[in-house]
Design a protein around this motif. Structure first.
Motif, PDB file in Angstrom:
ATOM      1  N   ASN A  30       1.139  -1.746   0.027  1.00  0.00           N
ATOM      2  CA  ASN A  30       0.047  -0.429  -0.133  1.00  0.00           C
ATOM      3  C   ASN A  30       0.545   1.820   0.100  1.00  0.00           C
ATOM      4  N   GLN A  31       2.568   0.709   0.559  1.00  0.00           N
ATOM      5  CA  GLN A  31       3.131   1.923   0.396  1.00  0.00           C
ATOM      6  C   GLN A  31       3.388   2.662  -0.715  1.00  0.00           C
ATOM      7  N   PHE A  32       3.426   2.238  -2.347  1.00  0.00           N
ATOM      8  CA  PHE A  32       3.327   2.742  -3.444  1.00  0.00           C
ATOM      9  C   PHE A  32       2.684   4.162  -3.761  1.00  0.00           C
ATOM     10  N   HIS A  33       1.360   4.323  -3.029  1.00  0.00           N
ATOM     11  CA  HIS A  33       1.298   6.218  -3.522  1.00  0.00           C
ATOM     12  C   HIS A  33       1.933   7.201  -2.365  1.00  0.00           C
ATOM     13  N   TRP A  34       2.428   6.300  -1.546  1.00  0.00           N
ATOM     14  CA  TRP A  34       3.242   7.153  -0.295  1.00  0.00           C
ATOM     15  C   TRP A  34       4.227   7.812  -1.544  1.00  0.00           C
ATOM     16  N   TYR A  35       5.305   7.628  -1.897  1.00  0.00           N
ATOM     17  CA  TYR A  35       6.034   7.493  -3.147  1.00  0.00           C
ATOM     18  C   TYR A  35       5.615   8.320  -4.703  1.00  0.00           C
ATOM     19  N   LYS A  36       4.783   7.665  -4.805  1.00  0.00           N
ATOM     20  CA  LYS A  36       4.061   8.313  -6.130  1.00  0.00           C
ATOM     21  C   LYS A  36       4.283   9.648  -5.694  1.00  0.00           C
TER      22      LYS A  36
END
Length: 640
Positions: free
Chosen positions: A346-352
């Motif tokens: 789920n942390q993909f969007h944090w980096y995006k």
């Protein structure tokens, strides 16, 4: 109805043309149109109306202004008018060789460095205040670029499955990259977090094995370890990955940004090649700590941005903070490194969401057990090399850069936005415009760097500021760079770039309010031993030493120095009967500071705006009357 109106407008247009030539027979007809804003109005000649008294001040007005240094220019006239537009100076009789008018020029040195992808490699620009120059920069991406790919892997326990997948990555990825790169190398490093509480458990039984909850034998936690330098030996890469153990920590975020900065700046350790496209692949499933998070562990020293590897281990993890996003972005760009965030969960969007703050960066999502890792790298690489954007480094005060990208499809973008979907055989043009607002505090040559993000080539722009007049001595004529009507009629001449009086040579010390203060308070020029104050849009600068102004001191209720003082060298100088840092308090309020013995603040403080400010650190109270440790405390309290 329309015919008379047409004749009326025609007369106005003809008259408007006459305005540019001088009075004419139809000028009266144009007066009928005077109510139309802007019609038949001459543009203001700021050169002449400024009444500039020195050549330097004249040139600072704008590129259309020139100064006549001819000694007998307009002899007999009451007002010399040496500062004017070039056309007017010639019209008034100034010979062209005596006109000070620095040129604006863009040149490419014959001995400039040759670049393969970014041309030109060097540009020299001469500018003067108000001037503007432009040139075209060309970026041509190479086909089949050498590639350095460094895996920076989060080895916390939750990444166990992804690390196992790395065993099969090297060979397969090398085959895929062979189609788009002539020379491919791999490297490897691992990170966890800062080895301090509360990031890891410091319990004696868990300090060396943070993974007891997973029933795994883990290696001790670490901030960052450089495991394998970049190599084309795929077997060596596979062997290093096989030996890698996982580790662990307590809190959810990891120390990824700490490790990224070290991987970027420790170039000799990593083995980054100058000629290669540099990729930093960050594999993780969690967010990263940011600057100031380290204060939880009592770590308050800011990250210095330098390499701190000893025996391939980051040794400052517990003594320096995590880098800020701005600092990390700067180091990645300085070292020409593109980042691929490969994120699971789920942390993909944090980096995006971070991508706009980290130029030259992409984010991709890892599928279960990293099944798509090879395709992810190839896809991300192709996206990175198809984007061409630039930024301006080492910017100089008083210079403004405007960069427009002209993309292969004909569209225009800002420099930082750049062009996308650029093919190998296509070029991107950048129109680089440089405007000089003023001379600032320093002149001479400076340089600025134009850096295409992710490329290992740059363009150096050498800036030459023309801020002063030549005032060179001539065998036949003297050159004058200060108006002769200045300084009570004393004649000031400039020879060999030095201005002096015909009667005396005035030392610059006569232009200082105090010996330890700057010349003309830093707000004027010393001409012949007297200060000529600068003109500024902020307000008025005045005084014998340009020490006074009406804008740099604090305001009180909308008035500078409360209207009860003058602004001198940035501080309010109060009129008689007023006090305070803004002259906001009447001196009569001092009666509120007198104690029962008639002393002001008990002799231990100063009365400021009716309140005692104790100057003795041992005292306190409304009148600074309490001071138990003072030497005379007993005498003051002894009964008579």
């Amino acid at each position: 109805m329309w015919i008379p109106l047409l004749a009326f407008l025609t007369a106005g247009i003809v008259s408007l043309q006459k305005c540019q030539r001088g009075p004419g027979p139809m000028l009266r007809a144009a007066s009928v149109l005077a109510a139309v804003p802007g019609l038949c109005q001459r543009p203001e000649n700021r050169c002449a109306t400024s009444n500039a008294l020195t050549c330097t001040v004249c040139l600072a007005l704008g590129p259309e202004c020139g100064w006549c240094s001819q000694e007998d220019f307009m002899s007999g006239a009451t007002q010399k008018g040496r500062c004017d537009m070039i056309f007017n100076l010639i019209k008034k009789g100034c010979q062209s060789e005596f006109i000070e008018n620095p040129t604006i020029r863009v040149t490419i040195p014959s001995d400039h460095k040759e670049n393969t992808q970014v041309t030109p490699g060097e540009v020299s620009i001469q500018l003067r205040p108000g001037g503007k120059a432009s040139f075209m920069l060309k970026v041509h991406p190479l086909e089949k670029y050498p590639v350095d790919l460094y895996y920076l892997v989060d080895v916390s326990a939750s990444m166990h499955d992804n690390i196992e997948k790395l065993n099969s990555v090297g060979f397969d990825l090398s085959k895929k990259m062979a189609n788009i790169s002539v020379d491919f190398r791999l490297g490897f490093g691992s990170y966890v977090d800062k080895t301090a509480s509360p990031y890891i458990s410091i319990h004696p039984e868990r300090i060396h094995n943070q993974c007891r909850d997973y029933n795994l034998d883990c290696m001790p936690p670490h901030g960052y370890i450089h495991v394998l330098s970049l190599t084309d030996n795929i077997a060596e890469f596979k062997n290093a990955v096989n030996k890698q153990k996982i580790s662990g920590n307590i809190d959810t975020p990891e120390g990824g940004f700490d490790a990224m900065l070290q991987a970027a700046v420790c170039q000799s350790h990593i083995g980054w090649r100058k000629e290669a496209k540099r990729l930093l692949l960050v594999m993780t499933d969690q967010t990263s700590h940011l600057a100031l998070d380290s204060k939880l562990a009592g770590i308050v020293i800011p990250n210095d941005g330098n390499c701190h590897l000893k025996d391939n281990v980051y040794i400052k993890a517990t003594s320096m903070e995590h880098p800020s996003l701005g600092q990390l972005s700067e180091k990645l760009i300085d070292n020409n490194i593109n980042v691929i965030f490969a994120v699971q969960g789920n942390q993909f969007h944090w980096y995006k969401d971070l991508l706009p703050l980290l130029p030259g960066t992409v984010a991709r999502q890892i599928e279960s057990q990293a099944a798509n890792l090879n395709d992810l790298v190839v896809e991300a690489y192709q996206k990175l090399i198809s984007e061409v954007k630039i930024q301006v480094d080492n910017q100089i005060q008083d210079l403004h850069f405007n960069v427009t990208a002209i993309c292969p499809d004909g569209s225009r973008k800002t420099g930082m936005e750049g062009c996308k979907n650029v093919a190998y055989n296509e070029e991107v043009l950048f129109n680089v415009s440089v405007a000089m607002k003023g001379c600032g505090t320093t002149g001479g040559r400076k340089y600025v760097i134009i850096r295409p993000i992710g490329f290992n080539e740059t363009t150096i722009i050498n800036i030459y500021k023309n801020c002063a007049c030549q005032c060179e001595d001539s065998a036949r004529h003297k050159r004058i760079c200060v108006d002769e009507t200045f300084l009570d009629g004393e004649s000031i001449h400039c020879e060999d770039t030095n201005c002096s009086s015909s009667e005396d040579t005035f030392p610059s010390e006569r232009c200082k309010l105090h010996p330890d203060q700057p010349i003309c308070s830093g707000q004027g020029d010393c001409i012949g031993g007297r200060c000529l104050c600068h003109k500024t849009k902020l307000g008025k600068v005045y005084g014998k030493y340009c020490e006074m102004d009406d804008f740099s001191c604090p305001y009180y209720h909308g008035n500078l120095c409360a209207g009860n003082g003058e602004c001198e060298v940035g501080k309010c100088k109060c009129f008689h009967g007023w006090e305070g840092d803004r002259c906001q308090c009447s001196s009569l309020t001092a009666e509120h500071c007198i104690n029962s013995k008639g002393q002001i603040c008990s002799g231990r403080g100063a009365c400021i705006c009716g309140k005692c400010e104790c100057t003795d650190p041992r005292s306190f109270g409304r009148f600074c009357e309490y001071c138990p440790t003072c030497n005379n405390a007993c005498d003051e309290n002894r009964s008579p």
